[in-house]
Design a protein around this motif. Structure first.
Motif, PDB file in Angstrom:
ATOM      1  N   GLY A  58       1.156   7.017  -9.064  1.00 13.24           N
ATOM      2  CA  GLY A  58       1.973   5.470  -9.069  1.00 13.24           C
ATOM      3  C   GLY A  58       1.122   5.790  -6.952  1.00 13.24           C
ATOM      4  N   LEU A  59       0.628   7.133  -6.884  1.00 10.44           N
ATOM      5  CA  LEU A  59      -0.402   6.664  -5.416  1.00 10.44           C
ATOM      6  C   LEU A  59      -1.433   5.698  -5.185  1.00 10.44           C
ATOM      7  N   LEU A  60      -2.088   5.798  -6.676  1.00  9.97           N
ATOM      8  CA  LEU A  60      -3.179   5.568  -7.533  1.00  9.97           C
ATOM      9  C   LEU A  60      -3.260   4.207  -7.213  1.00  9.97           C
ATOM     10  N   GLY A  61      -1.851   3.179  -8.323  1.00 10.95           N
ATOM     11  CA  GLY A  61      -1.830   2.057  -8.543  1.00 10.95           C
ATOM     12  C   GLY A  61      -1.556   1.766  -7.135  1.00 10.95           C
ATOM     13  N   CYS A  62      -0.865   2.015  -5.958  1.00 13.34           N
ATOM     14  CA  CYS A  62      -0.476   1.476  -4.706  1.00 13.34           C
ATOM     15  C   CYS A  62      -1.973   0.999  -3.933  1.00 13.34           C
ATOM     16  N   GLY A  63      -3.103   1.754  -4.341  1.00 16.64           N
ATOM     17  CA  GLY A  63      -4.054   1.115  -3.419  1.00 16.64           C
ATOM     18  C   GLY A  63      -4.567   2.483  -2.553  1.00 16.64           C
ATOM     19  N   ILE A  64      -4.076   3.477  -3.107  1.00 12.83           N
ATOM     20  CA  ILE A  64      -4.369   4.855  -1.947  1.00 12.83           C
ATOM     21  C   ILE A  64      -5.267   5.652  -2.881  1.00 12.83           C
ATOM     22  N   ASP A  65      -6.191   5.983  -2.790  1.00 12.28           N
ATOM     23  CA  ASP A  65      -7.240   6.614  -2.320  1.00 12.28           C
ATOM     24  C   ASP A  65      -7.073   7.911  -2.970  1.00 12.28           C
ATOM     25  N   ILE A  66      -8.006   8.630  -3.717  1.00 10.67           N
ATOM     26  CA  ILE A  66      -7.939  10.002  -3.259  1.00 10.67           C
ATOM     27  C   ILE A  66      -8.028  10.467  -2.416  1.00 10.67           C
ATOM     28  N   ASP A  67      -8.911  10.643  -1.802  1.00 10.20           N
ATOM     29  CA  ASP A  67      -9.960  10.916  -0.264  1.00 10.20           C
ATOM     30  C   ASP A  67      -8.288  10.900   0.356  1.00 10.20           C
ATOM     31  N   SER A  68      -7.562   9.918   0.650  1.00  9.37           N
ATOM     32  CA  SER A  68      -6.483  10.399   1.021  1.00  9.37           C
ATOM     33  C   SER A  68      -5.370  11.036   1.271  1.00  9.37           C
ATOM     34  N   ILE A  69      -5.150  10.857  -0.395  1.00 12.90           N
ATOM     35  CA  ILE A  69      -4.225  11.516  -1.194  1.00 12.90           C
ATOM     36  C   ILE A  69      -4.730  13.153  -0.428  1.00 12.90           C
ATOM     37  N   ARG A  70      -5.996  13.533  -0.680  1.00  8.04           N
ATOM     38  CA  ARG A  70      -6.507  15.087  -0.739  1.00  8.04           C
ATOM     39  C   ARG A  70      -6.082  15.180   0.712  1.00  8.04           C
ATOM     40  N   ARG A  71      -6.432  14.440   1.620  1.00  8.12           N
ATOM     41  CA  ARG A  71      -6.338  14.934   3.004  1.00  8.12           C
ATOM     42  C   ARG A  71      -4.559  14.758   3.177  1.00  8.12           C
ATOM     43  N   HIS A  72      -4.412  14.110   3.412  1.00  7.01           N
ATOM     44  CA  HIS A  72      -2.749  14.224   3.717  1.00  7.01           C
ATOM     45  C   HIS A  72      -2.463  15.765   2.619  1.00  7.01           C
ATOM     46  N   GLN A  73      -2.812  15.971   1.443  1.00  9.23           N
ATOM     47  CA  GLN A  73      -2.181  17.140   0.954  1.00  9.23           C
ATOM     48  C   GLN A  73      -2.854  18.677   1.867  1.00  9.23           C
ATOM     49  N   LEU A  74      -3.092  18.032   2.644  1.00  3.09           N
ATOM     50  CA  LEU A  74      -3.901  18.987   2.837  1.00  3.09           C
ATOM     51  C   LEU A  74      -3.757  19.403   4.313  1.00  3.09           C
ATOM     52  N   GLY A  75      -3.320  18.140   4.781  1.00  2.84           N
ATOM     53  CA  GLY A  75      -2.117  18.226   6.423  1.00  2.84           C
ATOM     54  C   GLY A  75      -3.301  17.751   7.191  1.00  2.84           C
ATOM     55  N   MET A  76      -4.530  16.428   6.570  1.00  5.78           N
ATOM     56  CA  MET A  76      -5.508  16.187   7.881  1.00  5.78           C
ATOM     57  C   MET A  76      -5.700  15.326   7.409  1.00  5.78           C
ATOM     58  N   PRO A  77      -4.673  14.294   7.521  1.00  2.00           N
ATOM     59  CA  PRO A  77      -5.163  12.285   7.247  1.00  2.00           C
ATOM     60  C   PRO A  77      -5.532  12.255   8.315  1.00  2.00           C
ATOM     61  N   LEU A  78      -5.999  11.205   8.236  1.00  8.21           N
ATOM     62  CA  LEU A  78      -7.190  10.478   9.511  1.00  8.21           C
ATOM     63  C   LEU A  78      -6.147   9.392   9.127  1.00  8.21           C
ATOM     64  N   PRO A  79      -6.051   8.766  11.028  1.00  7.32           N
ATOM     65  CA  PRO A  79      -5.139   7.089  11.517  1.00  7.32           C
ATOM     66  C   PRO A  79      -5.640   6.844  10.741  1.00  7.32           C
ATOM     67  N   GLU A  80      -6.959   6.135   9.897  1.00  2.00           N
ATOM     68  CA  GLU A  80      -6.665   5.038   8.934  1.00  2.00           C
ATOM     69  C   GLU A  80      -6.969   5.012   8.309  1.00  2.00           C
ATOM     70  N   ASP A  81      -5.629   6.364   7.393  1.00  2.08           N
ATOM     71  CA  ASP A  81      -5.509   6.634   5.567  1.00  2.08           C
ATOM     72  C   ASP A  81      -4.228   6.003   6.226  1.00  2.08           C
ATOM     73  N   PRO A  82      -3.555   5.261   4.497  1.00  3.71           N
ATOM     74  CA  PRO A  82      -2.322   5.426   4.601  1.00  3.71           C
ATOM     75  C   PRO A  82      -0.988   6.138   4.971  1.00  3.71           C
ATOM     76  N   PRO A  83      -0.206   5.658   5.484  1.00  2.00           N
ATOM     77  CA  PRO A  83       1.023   6.183   5.397  1.00  2.00           C
ATOM     78  C   PRO A  83       1.467   7.297   4.784  1.00  2.00           C
ATOM     79  N   VAL A  84       1.644   8.911   4.616  1.00  2.00           N
ATOM     80  CA  VAL A  84       2.600   9.131   2.717  1.00  2.00           C
ATOM     81  C   VAL A  84       3.676  10.015   3.805  1.00  2.00           C
ATOM     82  N   SER A  85       4.569   9.741   3.674  1.00  2.00           N
ATOM     83  CA  SER A  85       6.173   9.978   4.350  1.00  2.00           C
ATOM     84  C   SER A  85       6.301  11.455   3.993  1.00  2.00           C
ATOM     85  N   TRP A  86       5.703  12.333   3.586  1.00  2.00           N
ATOM     86  CA  TRP A  86       6.198  13.125   2.486  1.00  2.00           C
ATOM     87  C   TRP A  86       6.187  15.137   3.220  1.00  2.00           C
TER      88      TRP A  86
END
Length: 336
Positions: A58-86
């Motif tokens: 679902g996340l990939l289908g919405c255009g969120i790439d794996i690097d952004s997902i990984r950074r969110h998972q590790l609690g280190m998203p970049l300012p330009e990463d899509p927001p993931v409210s979780w």
């Protein structure tokens, strides 16, 4: 004479179930695929997701790439990463389920299994006997709703080919949301339905029908891929294991038996695809990953360790993989 354009390979990515830690393991393995092979799901690629794998799809289908997902998972998203409210600590409801009800969850499914025992898989029939879960998938739904609104606008399903697998709680039939001939659903509803573990989460109602975790029917549903249609297939199955460890705990030994059964089913489907010309890469956890995961795949406190371990072990496998992997899960007699 102008040269003819080379068609891009027809690729499919299949993500199996595996709870909170299965999600983290898939993120690590997908990162390894991108770094080692330059491969990641693109707009033209099919993604098939079940349970935790449905969230990834679902996340990939919405255009969120794996690097952004990984950074969110590790609690280190970049300012330009899509927001993931979780909230990774509490969003899935914690490491243990709420106390379920006491009545069978789906009398209709039980009746169908009694009336026509050959048409209902025994594992799915057991899902109808288990009490109805009381856990809530609302946090996942809210997270996906916000992402869908941001990424897809007025649409409620990705343009990228995306199949989300769930099980009809009344009939036991597998439902593949996103296929043209299957019931319609929004992405958030479909993913939550695929994640509704029996006796843990409440079934998800969509257009008058109740649905539960697609893993009750098949952990990864590799068999959905038709023979001869795919040049490349990448199967990431966090609840399988091509190489098992030697656990001593009786509880963990039972879990390993389940993994062996899941692995056999996935290998059967993978071999069928290979025989019909598909180049299939199958990645599963190994002994290091299993140790990092521990006995409870819903324990959010282990997610960072599992992700890092998956990235390391998957990278090592991809660097040494010269032929299709064969299961060594039978080498340990104490898990037979």
């Amino acid at each position: 004479m102008a040269g003819s354009a080379t068609a891009a390979p027809r690729r499919a990515f299949v993500f199996g179930g595996g709870g909170v830690l299965g999600f983290a393991w898939i993120v690590g393995a997908l990162t390894a695929l991108k770094r080692e092979l330059g491969v990641e799901p693109g707009a033209a690629d099919l993604t098939v997701g079940t349970s935790a794998g449905a969230v990834v799809a679902g996340l990939l289908g919405c255009g969120i790439d794996i690097d952004s997902i990984r950074r969110h998972q590790l609690g280190m998203p970049l300012p330009e990463d899509p927001p993931v409210s979780w909230n990774y600590e509490s969003g899935s409801g914690g490491a243990l389920p709420p106390r379920p009800g006491w009545r069978p969850g789906s009398p209709r499914l039980l009746w169908n299994s009694v009336r026509s025992p050959t048409s209902v898989n025994p594992a799915i029939a057991l899902s109808g006997l288990l009490p109805r879960g009381r856990g809530s998938l609302r946090p996942i739904h809210n997270m996906l709703d916000s992402i869908v609104a941001e990424a897809l606008g007025d649409a409620d399903w990705p343009q990228q080919p995306t199949w989300i697998v769930a099980t009809d709680y009344g009939t036991g039939r597998r439902v593949v949301f996103g296929q043209d001939d299957q019931p319609a659903a929004g992405l958030a509803d479909a993913v939550c339905a695929s994640c509704a573990i029996p006796a843990w989460y409440a079934p998800v109602e969509i257009n008058g029908s109740a649905y539960i975790d697609g893993g009750t029917r098949s952990n990864a549903s590799v068999d959905l891929l038709q023979d001869g249609e795919w040049d490349e297939v990448f199967v990431l199955a966090p609840m399988a294991a091509l190489e098992l460890d030697s656990p001593r705990s009786p509880i963990v030994m039972v879990e390993r038996r389940l993994r062996r059964s899941i692995t056999r089913g996935i290998e059967h489907d993978v071999e069928r695809l290979r025989r019909t010309g598909s180049n299939v890469r199958l990645l599963t956890p190994g002994p290091e990953d299993l140790e990092a995961m521990g006995p409870n795949l819903m324990n959010p406190r282990r997610r960072t360790e599992v992700l890092h371990t998956s990235l390391r072990t998957s990278t090592r496998i991809l660097r040494t993989q010269t032929e299709p992997p064969r299961s060594t899960a039978t080498r340990h007699p104490d898990t037979a």
